[in-house]
Design an enzyme around this catalytic site. Structure first.
Site, mmCIF file in Angstrom:
data_model
loop_
_atom_site.group_PDB
_atom_site.id
_atom_site.type_symbol
_atom_site.label_atom_id
_atom_site.label_comp_id
_atom_site.label_asym_id
_atom_site.label_seq_id
_atom_site.Cartn_x
_atom_site.Cartn_y
_atom_site.Cartn_z
ATOM 1 N N ASP A 13 0.824 -1.217 0.000
ATOM 2 C CA ASP A 13 0.000 0.000 0.000
ATOM 3 C C ASP A 13 0.856 1.264 0.000
ATOM 4 O OD1 ASP A 13 -2.442 -1.595 0.318
ATOM 5 O OD2 ASP A 13 -1.773 -1.886 2.375
ATOM 6 N N HIS A 41 -4.135 -1.858 -5.997
ATOM 7 C CA HIS A 41 -3.771 -0.447 -5.993
ATOM 8 C C HIS A 41 -4.685 0.320 -6.934
ATOM 9 C CE1 HIS A 41 -0.983 -2.156 -9.115
ATOM 10 N NE2 HIS A 41 -1.507 -1.164 -9.804
ATOM 11 N N THR A 129 -5.996 -12.189 3.165
ATOM 12 C CA THR A 129 -7.058 -11.525 2.397
ATOM 13 C C THR A 129 -8.206 -12.468 2.078
ATOM 14 O OG1 THR A 129 -5.950 -12.062 0.311
ATOM 15 C CG2 THR A 129 -5.420 -9.929 1.320
#
Length: 422
Positions: A13, A41, A129
């Site tokens: 990030d 992103h 995730t």
């Protein structure tokens, strides 16, 4: 052939997408070397916001060919869903995106198992995730996984997928609610749709080398999430550094022209794991709020803290950066003072480098240097010397400590909010 590599230097990030977008407009080929749709992103181009996960962001450049390399893992339905989302935003992708036939396939069963493995870990959960990345790399390493090339032989495909499903069924029993016949049937429709995208990556990139093409490699995740050099076990399941680029794409080290480390001007992290400079206070909350620190892939709020130069120096030691892109400098515009971590100590002794043991990392004392804030807006500044002197001092402190030039400085979300230093 000239290869430029853009890699995250922290825990992800960092804002790699903006520089990747800028460099993609100078490149003929843009590649992903590792990871899957656990990465994420955002790129803002011509007033349009694009979210990327598994697809290379070179798709924003209409003249750029894009390659998902052999080191990647691909969930095929998500691949098409992402393609469709980009096309709805006006991007034409036909003939510009290819997947290596050696890339491994993420199946729904991998995603289900991802969640079940987190439950097994209980209090020691990783903060995955849930995209099935870890289980897919696991089947790859045990040599039971399916590659893209396997999808086109129905007998091999069905036999291998049933074998994977059977193994997981034995392990998880009734906890696993998975219909293998349903997934097999779905690929009868997907197989023909997928065929034009799957290629042998090796001659494709070898041909690019012969033509002296400019190639951009877009790293996913970041060095501190690397399976070998990150904060193991709180990491992803692939090599996210320069090593993953070499193995995930058939690009030799002699082709590398530039290796760029992307460093956020402060530090963020998603999920579990030690975070020495984390600020569980108003400072961290301010960084989170002003920086809009919410994960593109997970939607989770990011943990925030001061810039950790121990992390950045460790990252540089692993990846050998030729330049740094410092991002989100503008988020620090309203701070009276800024702290940067310069070393760790444990049991009263200063540590030589970044500790491998997560138990030690969770207990280190951080030594900081304090620098003055600049209390002036940086957004929209285009010339380095138009920045406040305190902002330049902050940048130059980073350069001196890490030993790498800061060549690009992000000062806002838009594509043109970038200072380039010669």
């Amino acid at each position: 052939m000239s290869v430029t590599v853009v890699l995250g230097a922290q825990w992800g990030d960092e804002g790699k997408g903006k520089l990747a977008d800028i460099l993609a407009h100078e490149s003929q080929i843009c590649c992903r070397a590792q990871g899957g749709n656990n990465a994420g992103h955002t790129i803002v181009a011509n007033g349009v916001t694009y979210d990327f996960h598994i697809l290379p962001s070179g798709l924003v450049n209409p003249g750029c060919i894009n390659v998902i390399g052999s080191g990647c893992v691909v969930h095929v339905p998500s691949f098409f869903k992402e393609l469709e989302a980009l096309e709805k935003h006006g991007l034409k992708t036909d003939g510009r995106i290819f997947i290596s036939d050696r890339a491994h396939v993420v199946f729904d069963v991998h995603q289900m198992v991802d969640g079940l493995e987190e439950v097994e870990l209980a209090g020691g959960f990783i903060g995955t995730t849930g995209k099935g990345i870890g289980p897919t790399y696991s089947t790859k390493m045990t040599r039971s996984g399916l590659r893209m090339c396997d999808l086109f032989d129905e007998k091999i495909f069905e036999a291998k997928l049933r074998r994977i499903a059977m193994g997981y069924q034995k392990r998880f029993g009734d906890l696993l609610k998975y219909d293998v016949d349903d997934e097999i049937a779905r690929y009868k429709d997907l197989r023909g749709k997928l065929a034009p995208y799957v290629v042998d990556q090796i001659p494709l990139l070898a041909s690019a080398k012969e033509k002296n093409a400019k190639i951009l490699v877009e790293g996913a995740n970041a060095l501190m999430l690397d399976i070998d050099y990150g904060t193991y076990p709180f990491v992803t399941s692939s090599n996210t550094g320069l090593g993953g680029v070499i193995t995930g794409l058939n690009l030799g080290w002699r082709s590398l022209r530039e290796v760029i480390g992307v460093v956020k001007a402060y530090t963020t992290r998603v999920g579990s794991g030690p975070f020495p400079t984390e600020q569980l206070n108003e400072i961290g909350e301010k960084m989170q709020s002003v920086g809009h620190e919410v994960g593109v892939t997970t939607g989770r709020k990011r943990r925030c803290g001061w810039l950790d130069l121990v992390v950045v120096k460790h990252s540089h030691a692993c990846n050998d950066y030729t330049a740094i892109n410092l991002t989100k400098l503008d988020i620090l515009d309203d701070f009276d003072e800024l702290k940067v971590a310069t070393s760790y100590s444990y049991n009263g002794e200063t540590l030589e480098g970044f500790p491998a043991n997560p138990e030690i990392l969770a207990q280190v004392e951080v030594q900081y240097d304090t620098l003055p804030g600049w209390k002036k807006p940086t957004t929209g500044v285009t010339n380095y010397y138009d920045l406040a002197s305190q902002a330049r001092s902050y940048i130059e402190y980073i350069e001196k400590f890490v030993g790498v030039k800061v060549k690009w400085i992000g000062v806002g979300p838009a594509r043109d909010h970038m200072i380039t230093r010669s």
